[in-house]
Design an enzyme around this catalytic site. Structure first.
Site, short mmCIF file in Angstrom:
data_model
loop_
_atom_site.label_atom_id
_atom_site.label_comp_id
_atom_site.label_asym_id
_atom_site.label_seq_id
_atom_site.Cartn_x
_atom_site.Cartn_y
_atom_site.Cartn_z
N ARG A 181 -2.11 -6.00 -8.38
CA ARG A 181 -1.08 -6.99 -8.06
C ARG A 181 -0.98 -8.06 -9.12
O ARG A 181 0.07 -8.36 -9.65
CB ARG A 181 -1.38 -7.66 -6.72
CG ARG A 181 -0.98 -6.84 -5.55
CD ARG A 181 -1.65 -7.29 -4.30
NE ARG A 181 -3.07 -7.02 -4.35
CZ ARG A 181 -3.88 -7.13 -3.32
NH1 ARG A 181 -3.43 -7.55 -2.17
NH2 ARG A 181 -5.15 -6.83 -3.45
N LYS B 35 -17.00 -6.28 5.92
CA LYS B 35 -15.75 -6.91 6.37
C LYS B 35 -15.66 -6.83 7.89
O LYS B 35 -16.24 -5.96 8.51
CB LYS B 35 -14.55 -6.18 5.75
CG LYS B 35 -14.44 -6.42 4.26
CD LYS B 35 -13.13 -5.90 3.71
CE LYS B 35 -13.03 -6.14 2.21
NZ LYS B 35 -11.84 -5.51 1.62
N HIS C 194 0.84 -1.21 0.00
CA HIS C 194 0.00 0.00 0.00
C HIS C 194 0.88 1.26 0.00
O HIS C 194 0.62 2.21 -0.73
CB HIS C 194 -0.86 0.08 1.28
CG HIS C 194 -1.93 -0.94 1.40
ND1 HIS C 194 -2.07 -1.74 2.51
CD2 HIS C 194 -2.96 -1.29 0.59
CE1 HIS C 194 -3.13 -2.52 2.38
NE2 HIS C 194 -3.69 -2.28 1.21
N SER D 74 -3.04 -7.40 3.13
CA SER D 74 -3.26 -7.26 4.57
C SER D 74 -3.65 -8.60 5.17
O SER D 74 -3.20 -8.94 6.27
CB SER D 74 -4.37 -6.24 4.85
OG SER D 74 -4.03 -4.98 4.35
P1 ADP Z 1 -9.72 -3.23 -0.66
O1 ADP Z 1 -10.37 -3.80 0.54
O2 ADP Z 1 -10.43 -2.13 -1.33
O3 ADP Z 1 -9.15 -4.29 -1.62
P2 ADP Z 1 -7.10 -2.93 0.40
O4 ADP Z 1 -6.81 -2.23 1.68
O5 ADP Z 1 -6.88 -4.39 0.39
O6 ADP Z 1 -8.51 -2.50 -0.04
O7 ADP Z 1 -6.23 -2.30 -0.75
C1 ADP Z 1 -6.32 -0.93 -1.12
C2 ADP Z 1 -5.63 -0.73 -2.45
O8 ADP Z 1 -4.27 -1.12 -2.36
C3 ADP Z 1 -6.23 -1.58 -3.56
O9 ADP Z 1 -6.16 -0.84 -4.75
C4 ADP Z 1 -5.32 -2.77 -3.64
O10 ADP Z 1 -5.30 -3.35 -4.93
C5 ADP Z 1 -3.99 -2.10 -3.33
N1 ADP Z 1 -3.02 -3.04 -2.79
C6 ADP Z 1 -3.15 -3.87 -1.76
N2 ADP Z 1 -2.03 -4.59 -1.56
C7 ADP Z 1 -1.16 -4.18 -2.53
C8 ADP Z 1 0.17 -4.56 -2.92
N3 ADP Z 1 0.83 -5.52 -2.27
N4 ADP Z 1 0.73 -3.94 -3.98
C9 ADP Z 1 0.04 -2.98 -4.65
N5 ADP Z 1 -1.21 -2.60 -4.36
C10 ADP Z 1 -1.80 -3.19 -3.32
#
Ligand code: ADP
Length: 165
Positions: free
Chosen positions: A91, A42, A18, A129
């Site tokens: 990703r 969630k 992130h 996460s």
């Molecule tokens: P959501 O619940 O909307 O998927 P996340 O908190 O999991 O939210 O992720 C927020 C953003 O960060 C999303 O665009 C997700 O694709 C991106 N993201 C999460 N992990 C990574 C990573 N390892 N590399 C790049 N982008 C990521």
């Protein structure tokens, strides 16, 4: 006119993946709102304030990044901030279908707000996460995957949870 972007997500908790997306967005846009979306479907480990606090601490050195939260529709939030863009991280192919659906819906709701995707660095392509929580819960080393204060917060959270049981 300032170019304003929203980086939305659950951030439960923020990972290095992130953070990389936030940094790269902050290099391109004048103002970046990192919005913790309070999605009721969630079951989060950290509450919204805890998640915002962790993001604020790890983005301290990025003056054009602002931390916020929203429990409504993302597109309405983006409008309320006069944002031109929504930025998401990508990703793998597995992210694509879901992102395509959300992006199409957001475009249907408001054509003025463009969604941009930033491709993750290879080293973060497996990082989420949920996987970090899973590994940390069972005592695995997540040192290179999250900022140090997030690692500490996870250890503390799981300690508290085991006491509550
Ligand atoms: P959501 O619940 O909307 O998927 P996340 O908190 O999991 O939210 O992720 C927020 C953003 O960060 C999303 O665009 C997700 O694709 C991106 N993201 C999460 N992990 C990574 C990573 N390892 N590399 C790049 N982008 C990521």
């Amino acid at each position: 006119m300032d170019k304003i972007a929203v980086v939305p997500g659950s951030f439960d908790p923020i990972t290095n993946g992130h953070l990389d997306i936030i940094k790269r967005a902050a290099d391109i846009f004048d103002i970046v709102y990192v919005a913790v979306m309070n999605n009721s479907s969630k079951n989060p480990l950290f509450n919204v304030d805890e998640r915002m606090d962790l993001i604020a601490r790890v983005t301290e050195n990025m003056p054009n990044v602002k931390i916020d939260s929203s429990s409504g529709l993302l597109i309405n939030y983006a409008k309320s901030k006069n944002a031109n863009a929504i930025v998401r991280g990508l990703r793998a192919v597995s992210d694509f279908e879901y992102e395509m659906q959300i992006t199409s819906m957001n475009r249907f709701l408001d054509k003025q707000i463009e969604t941009f995707f930033i491709m993750t660095q290879n080293k973060y392509s497996f990082l989420s996460s949920s996987i970090v929580k899973e590994v940390s819960q069972y005592g695995g080393d997540i040192h290179d995957l999250v900022p140090a204060i997030v690692e500490e917060a996870l250890i503390e959270k799981f300690k508290q949870k085991s006491i509550e049981k």
